[in-house]
Design an enzyme around this catalytic site. Structure first.
Site, mmCIF file in Angstrom:
data_model
loop_
_atom_site.group_PDB
_atom_site.id
_atom_site.type_symbol
_atom_site.label_atom_id
_atom_site.label_comp_id
_atom_site.label_asym_id
_atom_site.label_seq_id
_atom_site.Cartn_x
_atom_site.Cartn_y
_atom_site.Cartn_z
ATOM 1 N N ASP A 116 44.692 34.875 46.608
ATOM 2 C CA ASP A 116 43.410 35.450 47.035
ATOM 3 C C ASP A 116 43.696 36.908 47.388
ATOM 4 O O ASP A 116 44.416 37.193 48.353
ATOM 5 C CB ASP A 116 42.886 34.684 48.259
ATOM 6 C CG ASP A 116 41.590 35.276 48.805
ATOM 7 O OD1 ASP A 116 41.176 36.367 48.347
ATOM 8 O OD2 ASP A 116 40.995 34.650 49.692
ATOM 9 N N SER A 126 34.429 50.879 38.250
ATOM 10 C CA SER A 126 33.244 50.597 37.426
ATOM 11 C C SER A 126 32.389 51.858 37.394
ATOM 12 O O SER A 126 32.488 52.714 38.287
ATOM 13 C CB SER A 126 32.445 49.458 38.076
ATOM 14 O OG SER A 126 31.151 49.359 37.513
ATOM 15 N N TYR A 171 28.280 46.116 45.674
ATOM 16 C CA TYR A 171 29.231 46.217 44.554
ATOM 17 C C TYR A 171 29.529 47.692 44.262
ATOM 18 O O TYR A 171 30.694 48.077 44.094
ATOM 19 C CB TYR A 171 28.644 45.527 43.330
ATOM 20 C CG TYR A 171 29.540 45.529 42.104
ATOM 21 C CD1 TYR A 171 30.620 44.665 42.011
ATOM 22 C CD2 TYR A 171 29.277 46.389 41.031
ATOM 23 C CE1 TYR A 171 31.436 44.660 40.882
ATOM 24 C CE2 TYR A 171 30.079 46.391 39.905
ATOM 25 C CZ TYR A 171 31.158 45.522 39.830
ATOM 26 O OH TYR A 171 31.968 45.531 38.712
ATOM 27 N N LYS A 188 33.171 49.642 44.509
ATOM 28 C CA LYS A 188 33.827 50.307 43.376
ATOM 29 C C LYS A 188 34.024 51.805 43.655
ATOM 30 O O LYS A 188 34.963 52.428 43.144
ATOM 31 C CB LYS A 188 33.016 50.078 42.093
ATOM 32 C CG LYS A 188 33.029 48.617 41.630
ATOM 33 C CD LYS A 188 34.438 48.092 41.405
ATOM 34 C CE LYS A 188 34.478 46.670 40.893
ATOM 35 N NZ LYS A 188 35.846 46.158 40.733
HETATM 36 N N1 LIG Z 1 32.293 42.800 33.150
HETATM 37 C C1 LIG Z 1 31.842 44.036 33.391
HETATM 38 O O1 LIG Z 1 30.821 44.471 32.813
HETATM 39 C C2 LIG Z 1 32.569 44.941 34.323
HETATM 40 C C3 LIG Z 1 32.209 46.309 34.371
HETATM 41 C C4 LIG Z 1 32.893 47.163 35.246
HETATM 42 C C5 LIG Z 1 33.898 46.669 36.053
HETATM 43 N N2 LIG Z 1 34.227 45.344 35.998
HETATM 44 C C6 LIG Z 1 35.299 44.862 36.880
HETATM 45 O O2 LIG Z 1 36.326 44.291 36.108
HETATM 46 C C7 LIG Z 1 37.003 43.301 36.878
HETATM 47 C C8 LIG Z 1 37.097 42.009 36.089
HETATM 48 O O3 LIG Z 1 35.775 41.529 35.886
HETATM 49 P P1 LIG Z 1 35.387 40.464 34.742
HETATM 50 O O4 LIG Z 1 34.149 40.966 34.119
HETATM 51 O O5 LIG Z 1 36.552 40.164 33.901
HETATM 52 O O6 LIG Z 1 34.964 39.228 35.674
HETATM 53 P P2 LIG Z 1 35.376 37.686 35.648
HETATM 54 O O7 LIG Z 1 34.455 37.042 36.624
HETATM 55 O O8 LIG Z 1 35.428 37.177 34.259
HETATM 56 O O9 LIG Z 1 36.865 37.692 36.216
HETATM 57 C C9 LIG Z 1 37.134 37.985 37.559
HETATM 58 C C10 LIG Z 1 38.313 37.144 38.000
HETATM 59 O O10 LIG Z 1 38.623 37.494 39.363
HETATM 60 C C11 LIG Z 1 38.919 36.308 40.062
HETATM 61 N N3 LIG Z 1 38.694 36.497 41.495
HETATM 62 C C12 LIG Z 1 37.520 36.657 42.161
HETATM 63 N N4 LIG Z 1 37.729 36.795 43.468
HETATM 64 C C13 LIG Z 1 39.082 36.728 43.659
HETATM 65 C C14 LIG Z 1 39.922 36.808 44.791
HETATM 66 N N5 LIG Z 1 39.422 36.958 46.035
HETATM 67 N N6 LIG Z 1 41.264 36.714 44.605
HETATM 68 C C15 LIG Z 1 41.774 36.534 43.371
HETATM 69 N N7 LIG Z 1 41.024 36.442 42.252
HETATM 70 C C16 LIG Z 1 39.685 36.529 42.408
HETATM 71 C C17 LIG Z 1 37.987 35.258 39.465
HETATM 72 O O11 LIG Z 1 38.451 33.927 39.724
HETATM 73 C C18 LIG Z 1 38.016 35.634 37.989
HETATM 74 O O12 LIG Z 1 39.039 34.930 37.298
HETATM 75 C C19 LIG Z 1 36.230 43.168 38.190
HETATM 76 O O13 LIG Z 1 36.864 43.937 39.195
HETATM 77 C C20 LIG Z 1 34.878 43.760 37.839
HETATM 78 O O14 LIG Z 1 34.199 44.260 38.974
HETATM 79 C C21 LIG Z 1 33.595 44.473 35.150
#
Ligand SMILES: NC(=O)c1ccc[n+]([C@@H]2O[C@H](COP(=O)([O-])OP(=O)(O)OC[C@H]3O[C@@H](n4cnc5c(N)ncnc54)[C@H](O)[C@@H]3O)[C@@H](O)[C@H]2O)c1
Length: 244
Positions: free
Chosen positions: A60, A138, A150, A154
């Site tokens: 975590d 982000s 959020y 970020k």
């Molecule tokens: N998908 C998008 O459009 C997007 C855009 C900009 C930034 N992001 C960022 O990219 C990163 C990955 O996002 P994603 O889209 O792959 O999301 P996702 O939900 O597919 O993956 C996120 C992962 O983080 C894990 N997680 C959540 N809380 C946690 C914690 N406290 N400890 C450990 N693991 C934890 C989840 O179990 C999951 O496996 C994030 O930081 C997100 O904010 C995503």
């Protein structure tokens, strides 16, 4: 690319979406990867897909004890740490008016505290030999009206990244720290916002106006920033967006 061969890299949130793709990409280029996540169903499966050069650690990111354990487990198994991809995160939609204090704290605890702890313990682990930290921010760091907590989290990641980069440089640590700022990426985080379409049916790549890219597009930049090929890039905020 020679740049990540043999490197030991921790990727948080590696059970899903962007983190999963980062881990697979780094491993395919010869890195040894420690995949961490809360998700104990999918995380170990990704590590098994990679094979003997990968390890899954239940972690975590908002827990200081978990960070200490993840770093110690990595050092025990591989003897060193060369890179850290702070990627795990949660998304919560809501304007400043709609967001409760409890929701605000929940998002900041994971997305800001978790990245602070990652940088703190990552720097401690890498300062003797150098390394690269990549923080997933982000475009929301600019402040999206429909995602107040959020966006703030970020923005914190972006400022933290610059602070870490300048600190490490001034201490002579040879640790680089950069942030990536994607716009939309098709992952389990964003699919529900799109009405849960089958990703295979989304023709985003053919649409020049689409704001959504593939997790692999982000993983390519992660690979570059972890590699020695980016050795002169430090404290940068790198957008992945075709919108502007
Ligand atoms: N998908 C998008 O459009 C997007 C855009 C900009 C930034 N992001 C960022 O990219 C990163 C990955 O996002 P994603 O889209 O792959 O999301 P996702 O939900 O597919 O993956 C996120 C992962 O983080 C894990 N997680 C959540 N809380 C946690 C914690 N406290 N400890 C450990 N693991 C934890 C989840 O179990 C999951 O496996 C994030 O930081 C997100 O904010 C995503």
């Amino acid at each position: 690319m020679e740049g990540v061969k043999g490197k030991v890299v921790i990727v948080t949130g590696a059970a899903s979406g962007i983190g999963r793709e980062d881990a697979l990409k780094l491993a395919s280029e010869g890195a040894r990867v420690v995949l961490t996540d809360l998700n104990e169903d999918h995380g170990p499966a990704v590590a098994r897909e990679i094979g003997k050069d990968a390890l899954f650690v239940r972690h975590d990111i908002s827990s200081e004890d978990d960070w200490k354990r993840a770093i110690a487990t990595t050092q025990d198994r591989f003897g060193r740490i060369d890179g850290l991809v702070n990627n795990a995160g949660i998304l919560l939609m809501g304007s400043v008016e709609d967001t409760t204090l409890e929701q605000w704290r929940k998002v900041l605890r994971v997305n800001a505290d978790g990245y602070f702890l990652g940088c703190k313990y990552g720097v401690a682990a890498m300062k003797a030999n150098g390394g690269s930290i990549v923080n997933m921010s982000s475009v929301a760091a600019d402040g999206l009206p429909f995602a107040a907590a959020y966006s703030a989290s970020k923005g914190a990641v972006a400022a933290l990244t610059h602070s870490v980069a300048v600190h490490c440089r001034s201490c002579g640590y040879r640790i680089r720290c950069n942030s990536i700022h994607p716009d939309g990426v098709i992952t389990p985080m964003t699919l529900p916002l799109m009405g849960n379409p089958d990703p295979a049916t989304i023709n985003y790549a053919a649409d020049p106006t689409s704001r959504f890219c593939d997790p692999g597009d982000v993983a390519n930049l992660v690979l570059f920033l972890i590699s020695d090929e980016s050795r002169f890039i430090n404290g940068a905020q790198m957008r992945i967006s075709n919108a502007y």
